[in-house]
Motif scaffolding. Structure first.
Motif, short mmCIF file in Angstrom:
data_model
loop_
_atom_site.label_atom_id
_atom_site.label_comp_id
_atom_site.label_asym_id
_atom_site.label_seq_id
_atom_site.Cartn_x
_atom_site.Cartn_y
_atom_site.Cartn_z
N MET A 1 0.85 -1.19 0.00
CA MET A 1 0.00 0.00 0.00
C MET A 1 0.88 1.23 0.00
SD MET A 1 -3.10 1.04 -0.01
CE MET A 1 -3.79 2.69 -0.02
N LEU A 2 0.56 2.19 -0.85
CA LEU A 2 1.25 3.48 -0.83
C LEU A 2 0.58 4.33 0.24
CD1 LEU A 2 3.53 4.94 -2.25
CD2 LEU A 2 1.89 5.86 -3.87
N GLY A 3 1.22 4.37 1.41
CA GLY A 3 0.63 5.05 2.56
C GLY A 3 1.57 6.07 3.17
N THR A 4 2.20 5.72 4.28
CA THR A 4 3.10 6.65 4.97
C THR A 4 4.57 6.32 4.76
OG1 THR A 4 3.16 5.35 7.02
CG2 THR A 4 1.35 6.93 6.77
N ARG A 5 4.86 5.10 4.29
CA ARG A 5 6.24 4.66 4.15
C ARG A 5 6.62 4.51 2.68
NH1 ARG A 5 4.38 -0.20 7.22
NH2 ARG A 5 4.03 0.46 9.38
N ARG A 6 7.92 4.57 2.44
CA ARG A 6 8.41 4.25 1.12
C ARG A 6 8.08 2.81 0.76
NH1 ARG A 6 14.61 6.80 1.12
NH2 ARG A 6 13.98 8.98 0.70
N LYS B 1 9.93 6.18 6.55
CA LYS B 1 8.87 7.15 6.29
C LYS B 1 9.17 7.94 5.02
CE LYS B 1 6.05 10.68 8.57
NZ LYS B 1 5.85 11.46 9.82
N MET B 2 8.14 8.15 4.20
CA MET B 2 8.32 8.89 2.96
C MET B 2 8.76 10.32 3.24
SD MET B 2 5.46 7.78 0.15
CE MET B 2 4.05 7.98 1.22
#
Length: 600
Positions: free
Chosen positions: A252-257, A367-368
């Motif tokens: 899932m593209l969420g809060t992390r790379r 984290k992104m």
């Protein structure tokens, strides 16, 4: 004669009350444990006996059980079978756990793993009626319905050509929401603007892939696509993709790379993936930019591209792409294609660049960043057009091999070593590599991807895993035109049960030990139970390690119901050690003995 006195004094009543309360508390605590260790909730169809077995293992002293299994003091096949409702269990994508987490930036749909002591130590059963999967390439178009009897996608998306039920099969016409006429027709349109033929484009990322028909169709073009989607209400998108023999995993593209190195993909594709690329200061677009090679292509099909009532979102998307120096190649209906330029100089007026010390390859639970990864951080050639075309790039040492000392020489030695080893696997050990019996392969400790490269002529795809505590060599694997992810094997992998035919492990003990501190990080029993979870019935595991480690592995293998044979290393090997080859037998929940009556 006096009658019996049935009255108790106050002290006796207080003692009776305490005993009753203690008994009630024990019953309630037992019931709580029974419910808590079921990942998918209570199931009326589950047998109480099988659930009780799993719970006993879950709450038992794990360290004692693990020690007993490793020592061989307990009987073979000691580890119990999970309850029947664990059939699709993914420990790190458990809906019960996810539902309690924050929905900000889709945090709740990312990986969230239980602690080992919270994870039931049991073996995942196949569903009722499970059959050995249909062989590749027939599996691309049809699979057994009984292997994952989830009809929601067929019911909701059948009219768009995703999939449909036909007798005992799920059929895949190859369509999608944005390409109901089929992925082939859609790819034909893209070819007018993107060099999909000729080997310039090799690695692709398909975000929100559905059942991965797009990635499956690109295989005919010599393009290897990493498809991903979260576990969602549609149920088992990625499981369908893997059953078909298409590369995919749950993410899932969420809060992390995402767990990929920087500048890995030749093009990135989103077909109605509904990712809000401009939200959160364009954080998601910036993450896509980290993953895309200079000179690569970004394709977004569907909202908000020229979409009714999303004019502002479409304008914002164009503005962000322009600020990141992307060249708009074409807008064809609801499909937009951009090309990423090379260099960092054009970013002076756009989003800020990351600090020069920021490593864009770090991506495991990271984290992104809301800054643009510097292309100048990575040395050497890696842009589309600068690296060799496929298949030449498979055997030429990439500049990024310099991530390890004497990397170019190490690369050549590794390539030759794995060519010899794979030949030994096929010719002397008589493994089914190279036959239709093996399609989905995982290399658990891939390094430069030499094992996968040696299989490049076979009808397989390989998920190359670079452990997060090892040297960061995953960029080399992508520069070779192969695919993979970072992972820490002290946690479960993000895939459904029964999704790989062959698992290869070179140096299994290194996965659970911290080599620098010479300290054990986790245990082999949990790792091998996890390998059993993702391995298909009749699947094969090959493990290389020292004799001492192989003997430990053999004891654990018997506890997870594998049939094992130990072999000598190939004659050219000077490293010593042994090779264990194990087969996961086909057993069912109601049949605890190995089921030899099932078809091969």
């Amino acid at each position: 004669m006096r009658g019996l006195n049935l009255k108790r004094n106050p002290r006796q009543w207080r003692l009776w009350d305490l005993l009753s309360a203690a008994l009630l508390a024990f019953v309630l605590a037992f019931f709580f444990v029974l419910v808590a260790y079921s990942p998918l909730g209570s199931s009326r169809s589950s047998s109480s006996a099988s659930r009780r077995q799993a719970v006993i293992v879950a709450v038992r002293d794990r360290s004692s059980v693990i020690a007993a299994v490793e020592s061989g003091k307990l009987a073979p096949r000691h580890i119990e079978i999970c309850p029947a409702d664990y059939v699709d269990y993914m420990p790190c994508e458990d809906p019960k756990r996810s539902s309690q987490l924050s929905r900000e930036m889709n945090y709740y749909r990312e990986r969230h793993c239980p602690r080992p002591e919270e994870t039931p130590l049991c073996l995942i059963p196949p569903p009722k009626g499970y059959k050995i999967p249909i062989l590749w390439p027939d599996s691309l178009n049809k699979i057994w319905h009984s292997n994952m009897p989830h009809n929601k996608i067929a019911d909701r998306k059948g009219h768009q050509g995703w999939m449909k039920v036909e007798g005992p099969y799920f059929i895949f016409p190859g369509g999608g929401t944005m390409f109901p006429d089929g992925a082939g027709h859609y790819i034909g349109k893209l070819k007018k603007h993107v060099p999909l033929a000729g080997g310039v484009i090799r690695t692709a990322l398909d975000m929100g892939c559905g059942v991965a028909s797009f990635g499956g169709s690109l295989l005919a073009e010599g393009i290897l696509t990493m498809s991903f989607a979260p576990r969602d209400s549609h149920k088992s998108q990625i499981q369908f993709a893997l059953e078909r023999g298409i590369p995919a995993f749950v993410a899932m593209l969420g809060t992390r790379r995402l767990p990929f190195p920087a500048f890995a993909f030749d093009f990135v594709h989103c077909s109605r993936c509904l990712i809000p690329f401009t939200a959160y200061n364009a954080t998601y677009f910036i993450e896509v930019d980290r993953l895309l090679r200079p000179g690569g292509y970004l394709i977004i099909s569907g909202p908000p591209v020229k979409w009714a009532k999303q004019e502002k979102e479409w304008a914002d998307l164009q503005a962000v792409a322009k600020s990141l120096c992307y060249e708009l190649v074409v807008v064809d209906g609801n499909t937009a294609i951009w090309k990423k330029r090379t260099g960092d100089s054009c970013h002076e007026n756009g989003p800020k660049l990351c600090d020069e010390s920021e490593d864009p390859n770090v991506a495991w639970y990271y984290k992104m960043k809301r800054c643009v990864s510097r292309t100048t951080y990575v040395k050497g050639a890696y842009a589309v057009g600068d690296i060799p075309k496929w298949p030449e790039r498979l055997t030429k040492a990439p500049d990024r091999a310099a991530v390890v000392q004497d990397g170019i020489d190490v690369f050549e030695t590794d390539r030759e070593r794995w060519a010899r080893r794979v030949a030994y696997y096929k010719n002397s050990l008589k493994l089914k590599l190279g036959t239709a019996a093996i399609r989905n392969v995982m290399d658990v400790n891939a390094f430069f991807g030499g094992f996968a490269a040696a299989l490049s002529a076979d009808p397989v795809w390989v998920m190359n895993i670079v452990p997060s505590h090892m040297p960061s060599t995953l960029s080399v694997i992508y520069d070779r035109g192969l695919i993979g992810v970072y992972h820490d094997w002290c946690e479960p992998f993000s895939t459904y049960p029964r999704t790989y035919d062959f698992i290869h492990v070179d140096g299994i003990e290194s996965l659970v030990k911290d080599q620098g501190l010479r300290k054990t990080r986790c245990n082999l029993v949990d790792l091998m139970v996890e390998m059993d979870r993702i391995l298909r019935p009749k699947g094969t595991v090959l493990i290389r390690d020292s004799l001492e480690v192989i003997e430990r592995v053999d004891r654990i293998a018997r506890a997870v119901r594998w049939k094992t044979v130990i072999h000598e290393n190939e004659p050219e090997s000077h490293s010593g050690g042994k090779i264990l080859v194990a087969t996961k037998e086909f057993w069912t929940h109601g049949r605890c003995r190995w089921d030899e009556s099932r078809p091969d």
